[in-house]
Write an enzyme that holds these catalytic residues in place. Sequence first.
Site, short mmCIF file in Angstrom:
data_model
loop_
_atom_site.label_atom_id
_atom_site.label_comp_id
_atom_site.label_asym_id
_atom_site.label_seq_id
_atom_site.Cartn_x
_atom_site.Cartn_y
_atom_site.Cartn_z
N SER A 12 0.84 -1.20 0.00
CA SER A 12 0.00 0.00 0.00
C SER A 12 0.88 1.25 0.00
O SER A 12 2.10 1.18 0.16
CB SER A 12 -0.93 0.02 1.22
N GLY A 13 0.21 2.41 -0.17
CA GLY A 13 0.88 3.70 0.00
C GLY A 13 2.09 3.90 -0.88
O GLY A 13 2.12 3.53 -2.06
N ASP A 63 8.05 -9.67 13.61
CA ASP A 63 8.16 -11.05 14.07
C ASP A 63 9.58 -11.53 13.78
O ASP A 63 10.03 -11.47 12.63
CB ASP A 63 7.16 -11.94 13.34
N TYR A 149 7.32 9.05 16.79
CA TYR A 149 7.40 8.96 15.33
C TYR A 149 8.52 9.85 14.81
O TYR A 149 9.38 9.42 14.03
CB TYR A 149 6.07 9.36 14.69
N LYS A 153 12.08 8.66 12.99
CA LYS A 153 12.47 9.17 11.69
C LYS A 153 13.75 10.01 11.78
O LYS A 153 14.56 10.03 10.84
CB LYS A 153 11.34 9.99 11.08
#
Length: 256
Positions: A12-13, A63, A149, A153
Amino acid sequence: MARTALITGASSGLGVEFARQLAAKGADLVLVARDAESLERVADEVRAKTGRTVEVLAADLVDPADLARVTARVADAEHPIDLLVNNAGFGLPLDFAANDIEDEARHLALHVEVPMRLSHAALQGMLARGSGKIVNVASVAGFIPRSTYGACKGWLISFSRWANGRYRGEGVTTTAVCPGFTHTDFHARMGLPKGQEGIKPFMWLDARTVVSQGLRDAARGKAVSVPSLRYKTLVGLSRLAPPSLAARVGEQGRSR
């Protein structure tokens, strides 16, 4: 152009847009994301439009076993990865104190540990071959105080700057692509309906523009790519703003 590119968060995106543009430029692809069905849809689209070879690798990168599988694919010397795009990510509410700490730990792992491990694996083969590129999808939030966030970044930007300076002379470049608010499904996945992010329309970017400018800057070997003049200006101003003001600016809307 890279012969084979591996893209995380490719279902996606921006990940989909990286897949489309890289395949159009002649690259074969390895697409990584949790949702195998969505990955197959993207792969089918790319194959039909470009005729490129597309490998699908369904994996949850937080994971350990799945991350090990993807790391092994990146490091596979018999099927080398020429361009690594670390794009996988998700957002959390900005109130760190109210967030579940396990969600924050997964957020940290996906945005910092995963690209660090994949970059380390990629560098082994790239340096041995004397060529390769790593693209880390960061954010303008990395320049502005913005809860964890922005902190994640910021790490990615700093790491990319260092790695580009350290290994560019050996043929391997690293570029942090730092978009601002971009029209993707990133915000919808956080439960923010379109138009309710509190951001003026002129501040939104198109995913195609972000990816094309990011790939252009990566091809030029730039350490940091900030698509669009408006966000280059914002990043420059953020360095001059008092911390309290920068923090208030960082509370506006959702980036990427």
